[in-house]
Enzyme design. Structure first.
Site, PDB file in Angstrom:
ATOM      1  N   GLU A 110     -14.541   0.568  -6.426  1.00 60.22           N
ATOM      2  CA  GLU A 110     -14.399  -0.881  -6.204  1.00 60.22           C
ATOM      3  C   GLU A 110     -15.658  -1.554  -6.747  1.00 60.22           C
ATOM      4  OE1 GLU A 110     -12.345  -3.496  -4.619  1.00 60.22           O
ATOM      5  OE2 GLU A 110     -14.066  -4.556  -5.458  1.00 60.22           O
TER       6      GLU A 110
ATOM      7  N   ASP B 203      -5.273  -0.585  -8.227  1.00 58.08           N
ATOM      8  CA  ASP B 203      -4.999  -1.532  -7.131  1.00 58.08           C
ATOM      9  C   ASP B 203      -5.934  -2.720  -7.343  1.00 58.08           C
ATOM     10  OD1 ASP B 203      -4.586  -2.817  -4.737  1.00 58.08           O
ATOM     11  OD2 ASP B 203      -5.271  -1.171  -3.479  1.00 58.08           O
TER      12      ASP B 203
ATOM     13  N   ASP C  79     -10.094  -2.971   0.061  1.00 59.04           N
ATOM     14  CA  ASP C  79      -9.657  -3.133   1.457  1.00 59.04           C
ATOM     15  C   ASP C  79      -9.348  -1.786   2.106  1.00 59.04           C
ATOM     16  OD1 ASP C  79      -6.709  -2.589   0.847  1.00 59.04           O
ATOM     17  OD2 ASP C  79      -7.135  -4.277  -0.463  1.00 59.04           O
TER      18      ASP C  79
ATOM     19  N   HIS D 214       0.818  -1.219   0.000  1.00 61.92           N
ATOM     20  CA  HIS D 214       0.000   0.000   0.000  1.00 61.92           C
ATOM     21  C   HIS D 214       0.854   1.272   0.000  1.00 61.92           C
ATOM     22  CE1 HIS D 214      -3.267  -2.817   1.538  1.00 61.92           C
ATOM     23  NE2 HIS D 214      -3.572  -2.462   0.309  1.00 61.92           N
TER      24      HIS D 214
HETATM   25  N1  SAM Z   1      -3.473  -5.702  -3.168  1.00 61.07           N
HETATM   26  C1  SAM Z   1      -4.114  -6.602  -3.997  1.00 61.07           C
HETATM   27  C2  SAM Z   1      -3.321  -7.561  -4.791  1.00 61.07           C
HETATM   28  O1  SAM Z   1      -2.483  -7.207  -5.630  1.00 61.07           O
HETATM   29  O2  SAM Z   1      -3.536  -8.759  -4.567  1.00 61.07           O
HETATM   30  C3  SAM Z   1      -5.323  -6.052  -4.671  1.00 61.07           C
HETATM   31  C4  SAM Z   1      -6.356  -5.898  -3.618  1.00 61.07           C
HETATM   32  S1  SAM Z   1      -7.854  -5.196  -3.965  1.00 61.07           S
HETATM   33  C5  SAM Z   1      -8.820  -6.057  -2.809  1.00 61.07           C
HETATM   34  C6  SAM Z   1      -8.357  -5.686  -5.593  1.00 61.07           C
HETATM   35  C7  SAM Z   1      -9.797  -5.308  -5.885  1.00 61.07           C
HETATM   36  O3  SAM Z   1      -9.985  -5.006  -7.259  1.00 61.07           O
HETATM   37  C8  SAM Z   1     -10.807  -6.401  -5.564  1.00 61.07           C
HETATM   38  O4  SAM Z   1     -11.527  -6.086  -4.411  1.00 61.07           O
HETATM   39  C9  SAM Z   1     -11.693  -6.475  -6.818  1.00 61.07           C
HETATM   40  O5  SAM Z   1     -13.069  -6.622  -6.518  1.00 61.07           O
HETATM   41  C10 SAM Z   1     -11.378  -5.143  -7.476  1.00 61.07           C
HETATM   42  N2  SAM Z   1     -11.651  -5.086  -8.923  1.00 61.07           N
HETATM   43  C11 SAM Z   1     -11.400  -6.043  -9.863  1.00 61.07           C
HETATM   44  N3  SAM Z   1     -11.796  -5.603 -11.072  1.00 61.07           N
HETATM   45  C12 SAM Z   1     -12.323  -4.358 -10.903  1.00 61.07           C
HETATM   46  C13 SAM Z   1     -12.908  -3.399 -11.780  1.00 61.07           C
HETATM   47  N4  SAM Z   1     -13.039  -3.642 -13.091  1.00 61.07           N
HETATM   48  N5  SAM Z   1     -13.325  -2.213 -11.244  1.00 61.07           N
HETATM   49  C14 SAM Z   1     -13.188  -1.947  -9.924  1.00 61.07           C
HETATM   50  N6  SAM Z   1     -12.657  -2.825  -9.049  1.00 61.07           N
HETATM   51  C15 SAM Z   1     -12.225  -4.008  -9.526  1.00 61.07           C
END
Ligand code: SAM
Length: 275
Positions: free
Chosen positions: A106, A155, A86, A62
Site C-alpha cells: 500500500e 485492490d 483497509d 473483498h
Molecule cells: N475497495 C476500493 C475501491 O475500489 O474503491 C479500493 C480500496 S483501497 C483503500 C485502494 C488503495 O490503493 C488506496 O489506499 C491507495 O492509497 C492505494 N494505491 C493507489 N495507488 C497505489 C500504488 N501505485 N501502489 C500501492 N497502493 C496504491
C-alpha cells in the site's frame, strides 16, 4: 444538526449519506484520508471524497476480488495485494489454508493507520502472522519481484493519482512476470455503467499479455451504479472450468460456489464491452 457527506460519482450523479461524526481526517502526500460514521452504512473510508469501503457492504467487494481467483488455483501459497490498505482483501485471502504468506503493498501508510484504528473488523487480517505489510508503490514492487506470487490482487483506487499506472499495459506485463508459472491476477475495473471506455481497454490489454482474460461482476451498493467489474488475467487455469462442487465451504456472505459460476455469466450489455 443534519450532516451529510456527498460523493460526486459522475459529473451528473451523486450519492449522499447522513453522517453522525467524522472519526479521522488527514491530508497525506497522496490523498485526503477520511473515516466517517454514517447511519446507513456504518463507518466509511473515503479517499479524496470517494467512498472506498464501508462496514456494511465491504464483504461483497473483498470476497469477490479474492475468492473467485484463489478458488481457480490449485493450492496457492503466495499472494500479493496491491493497494487495499483497509486490509479487507488480506482478511479474505487468509481464509485460504494453503496460503503461507500474503504481502500487502500500500502506497499510503495513513490508509493503513486509519483502518487499523477505526475499521478493525476490516483490517484485522493485517495483524496475522501470515500477513506482511509494506508501505511502497505497487508498480515498483511487481517490477522488482519476478516469478514470486501465485496470485496478485490489484485492490486500487480509481485510475487517478498514484493508481493511474495500475491500469496500464506496462504494469500488466510486469504483473505477468511477477506471477509464478500457473498464476493469475484480478483487478477491480470499475463500473460497467460509467466506465465504458476503461473496461474494454483494460480487457484488451490483459488479453494481449495473458493467454486468457475473464470479466466478472458483483453488486456493491456504495460504488457508482451499484454493479462493479473485476478483470482476471490468467496464465493457465480458467475460472469457468472450476468444478464448483470442489470449492470448500467458506465463511462468506456474498461469494459461494454458485456465485463463482454465476458472476462470470455476463449481462449482455457488459458482454458487449469485452466482446
Ligand atoms: N475497495 C476500493 C475501491 O475500489 O474503491 C479500493 C480500496 S483501497 C483503500 C485502494 C488503495 O490503493 C488506496 O489506499 C491507495 O492509497 C492505494 N494505491 C493507489 N495507488 C497505489 C500504488 N501505485 N501502489 C500501492 N497502493 C496504491
Amino acid at each position: 444538526m443534519d450532516l451529510w457527506i456527498t460523493e460526486y460519482q459522475t459529473k451528473n450523479l451523486s450519492i449522499g449519506c447522513r453522517v453522525v461524526r467524522t472519526l479521522y481526517r488527514e491530508k497525506t502526500p497522496y490523498q485526503e484520508v477520511m473515516v466517517v460514521e454514517t447511519l446507513q452504512f456504518g463507518r466509511m473510508l473515503l479517499l479524496d471524497g470517494i467512498i472506498q469501503t464501508t462496514v456494511e457492504d465491504e464483504f461483497v467487494y473483498h470476497e469477490m476480488i479474492t475468492h473467485v481467483g484463489l478458488n481457480t488455483l490449485k493450492n496457492p501459497r503466495r499472494v500479493l495485494v496491491i493497494g487495499g490498505g483497509d486490509g479487507g482483501t488480506v482478511r479474505e485471502v487468509l481464509k485460504h489454508k494453503s496460503v503461507e504468506k500474503v504481502t500487502l503493498v500500500e502506497i499510503d501508510d495513513k490508509v493503513i493507520e486509519a483502518s487499523r484504528q477505526f475499521l478493525p473488523e476490516i483490517s484485522c487480517g493485517l495483524n496475522d502472522p501470515r500477513a506482511e505489510v509494506l508501505v511502497a508503490d505497487g508498480i515498483k514492487h511487481v517490477k522488482d519481484n519476478k516469478n514470486t506470487y501465485d496470485m496478485i490482487i490489484v485492490d486500487s483506487t480509481d485510475p487517478i493519482g498514484p493508481a493511474v499506472g495500475l491500469f496500464g499495459a506496462e504494469f500488466y506485463k510486469d504483473v505477468y512476470d511477477a506471477l509464478t508459472e500457473n498464476g493469475l491476477f484480478v483487478a477491480q475495473t470499475e463500473s460497467p455503467f460509467f466506465n465504458r471506455d476503461l473496461i474494454p481497454r483494460v480487457f484488451a490489454d490483459i488479453k494481449s499479455i495473458f493467454p486468457m482474460a475473464r470479466l466478472f461482476t458483483a453488486n456493491v451498493p456504495t460504488y457508482p451504479g451499484g454493479l462493479w467489474s473485476f478483470t482476471m488475467g490468467t496464465r493457465k487455469y480458467d475460472p469457468l472450468e472450476v468444478d464448483i462442487k470442489s470449492i470448500p465451504a467458506m465463511n462468506t456472505r456474498y461469494y459461494s460456489p454458485e456465485i463463482h459460476g454465476a458472476c462470470l455469466v455476463l449481462q449482455p450489455f457488459v458482454r458487449e464491452l469485452v466482446k
